[in-house]
Design a protein around this motif. Structure first.
Motif, PDB file in Angstrom:
ATOM      1  N   GLY A  52       0.818  -1.218   0.000  1.00 11.37           N
ATOM      2  CA  GLY A  52       0.000   0.000   0.000  1.00 11.37           C
ATOM      3  C   GLY A  52       0.844   1.256   0.000  1.00 11.37           C
TER       4      GLY A  52
ATOM      5  N   VAL B 155       2.334   1.605  -3.628  1.00 14.23           N
ATOM      6  CA  VAL B 155       1.302   2.036  -4.577  1.00 14.23           C
ATOM      7  C   VAL B 155       0.859   3.467  -4.274  1.00 14.23           C
ATOM      8  CG1 VAL B 155      -1.073   1.614  -5.337  1.00 14.23           C
ATOM      9  CG2 VAL B 155       0.518  -0.289  -5.109  1.00 14.23           C
ATOM     10  N   GLY B 156       0.712   3.807  -3.001  1.00 16.05           N
ATOM     11  CA  GLY B 156       0.320   5.169  -2.613  1.00 16.05           C
ATOM     12  C   GLY B 156       1.348   6.200  -3.033  1.00 16.05           C
TER      13      GLY B 156
ATOM     14  N   ALA C 209       1.183   6.657  -6.802  1.00 22.91           N
ATOM     15  CA  ALA C 209       0.014   7.483  -7.151  1.00 22.91           C
ATOM     16  C   ALA C 209       0.281   8.947  -6.848  1.00 22.91           C
ATOM     17  CB  ALA C 209      -1.218   6.995  -6.392  1.00 22.91           C
TER      18      ALA C 209
ATOM     19  N   THR D 281      -1.467   7.814   2.951  1.00 24.90           N
ATOM     20  CA  THR D 281      -0.835   7.283   1.739  1.00 24.90           C
ATOM     21  C   THR D 281      -0.927   5.763   1.721  1.00 24.90           C
ATOM     22  OG1 THR D 281       0.691   9.148   1.633  1.00 24.90           O
ATOM     23  CG2 THR D 281       1.318   7.170   0.418  1.00 24.90           C
TER      24      THR D 281
ATOM     25  N   LEU E 260      -4.565   4.843   1.114  1.00 23.81           N
ATOM     26  CA  LEU E 260      -4.872   5.082  -0.299  1.00 23.81           C
ATOM     27  C   LEU E 260      -4.332   3.949  -1.162  1.00 23.81           C
ATOM     28  CD1 LEU E 260      -5.538   7.265  -2.627  1.00 23.81           C
ATOM     29  CD2 LEU E 260      -3.112   7.780  -2.446  1.00 23.81           C
ATOM     30  N   GLY E 261      -3.118   3.536  -0.900  1.00 29.18           N
ATOM     31  CA  GLY E 261      -2.509   2.460  -1.671  1.00 29.18           C
ATOM     32  C   GLY E 261      -3.188   1.124  -1.458  1.00 29.18           C
TER      33      GLY E 261
ATOM     34  N   GLY F 260      -6.698   1.310  -3.122  1.00 32.29           N
ATOM     35  CA  GLY F 260      -6.522   1.246  -4.568  1.00 32.29           C
ATOM     36  C   GLY F 260      -6.098  -0.138  -5.020  1.00 32.29           C
ATOM     37  N   SER F 261      -5.269  -0.793  -4.218  1.00 32.13           N
ATOM     38  CA  SER F 261      -4.806  -2.142  -4.556  1.00 32.13           C
ATOM     39  C   SER F 261      -5.922  -3.166  -4.496  1.00 32.13           C
ATOM     40  CB  SER F 261      -3.693  -2.564  -3.598  1.00 32.13           C
ATOM     41  OG  SER F 261      -2.581  -1.739  -3.754  1.00 32.13           O
TER      42      SER F 261
ATOM     43  N   SER G   3      -3.975  -1.347  -9.560  1.00 29.49           N
ATOM     44  CA  SER G   3      -3.791  -0.796  -8.215  1.00 29.49           C
ATOM     45  C   SER G   3      -3.383   0.669  -8.284  1.00 29.49           C
ATOM     46  CB  SER G   3      -2.721  -1.586  -7.462  1.00 29.49           C
ATOM     47  OG  SER G   3      -3.098  -2.916  -7.300  1.00 29.49           O
TER      48      SER G   3
ATOM     49  N   ALA H 191      -5.643   3.895  -7.235  1.00 30.08           N
ATOM     50  CA  ALA H 191      -5.096   4.756  -6.187  1.00 30.08           C
ATOM     51  C   ALA H 191      -5.043   6.204  -6.672  1.00 30.08           C
ATOM     52  CB  ALA H 191      -3.709   4.271  -5.777  1.00 30.08           C
TER      53      ALA H 191
ATOM     54  N   LEU I 281      -6.991   9.264  -4.985  1.00 29.85           N
ATOM     55  CA  LEU I 281      -6.264  10.456  -4.557  1.00 29.85           C
ATOM     56  C   LEU I 281      -6.895  11.719  -5.138  1.00 29.85           C
ATOM     57  CD1 LEU I 281      -3.889  11.772  -3.100  1.00 29.85           C
ATOM     58  CD2 LEU I 281      -2.506  11.342  -5.137  1.00 29.85           C
TER      59      LEU I 281
END
Length: 89
Positions: A12, A15-16, A19, A34, A37-38, A41-42, A67, A71, A75
Motif C-alpha cells: 500500500g 502504490v500510494g 500514485a 498514503t 490510499l494504496g 486502490g490495490s 492498483s 489509487a 487520490l
C-alpha cells in the motif's frame, strides 16, 4: 498473518507513493493516508484488473497497473473532497 498484514502495508505504501508521484501538485497527506490510499486502490484496482486477465495473484502486472490507476483515482477524489491540493512552488 502478521507477514500478510505487513506485506499489505508495504504494498500500500509503494502504490500510494507511486500514485502521489503521478498526480501533479503537492499532496498534503501523511504516510498513514498514503498507505490507506494504496491499500484501497490495490484491493479495488488489483481485483478489477486481475479479473480481466483471469489470474488473481500478486505478481500479475495487470493487478499492479490497476492498483496504481485506482489509487490515482482515489487520490484525485480525496483532493477534490477535502480541498487539500495545492500547486507546487
Amino acid at each position: 498473518m502478521i507477514l500478510t498484514i505487513l506485506g499489505w502495508i508495504v504494498f500500500g505504501l509503494i502504490v500510494g507513493f507511486i500514485a502521489r508521484a503521478l498526480v501533479p501538485g503537492k499532496d498534503d497527506i501523511g504516510i498513514l493516508p498514503t498507505i490507506g490510499l494504496g491499500i484501497l486502490g490495490s484491493v479495488v484496482g488489483g481485483l478489477v484488473f486481475s479479473l480481466f486477465s483471469g489470474r488473481i495473484e500478486l505478481s500479475n502486472p495487470l493487478g499492479w497497473i490497476g492498483s496504481v490507476i485506482f489509487a490515482i483515482i482515489l487520490l484525485i477524489i480525496y483532493n477534490r473532497v477535502t480541498g487539500r491540493k495545492r500547486a507546487r512552488r
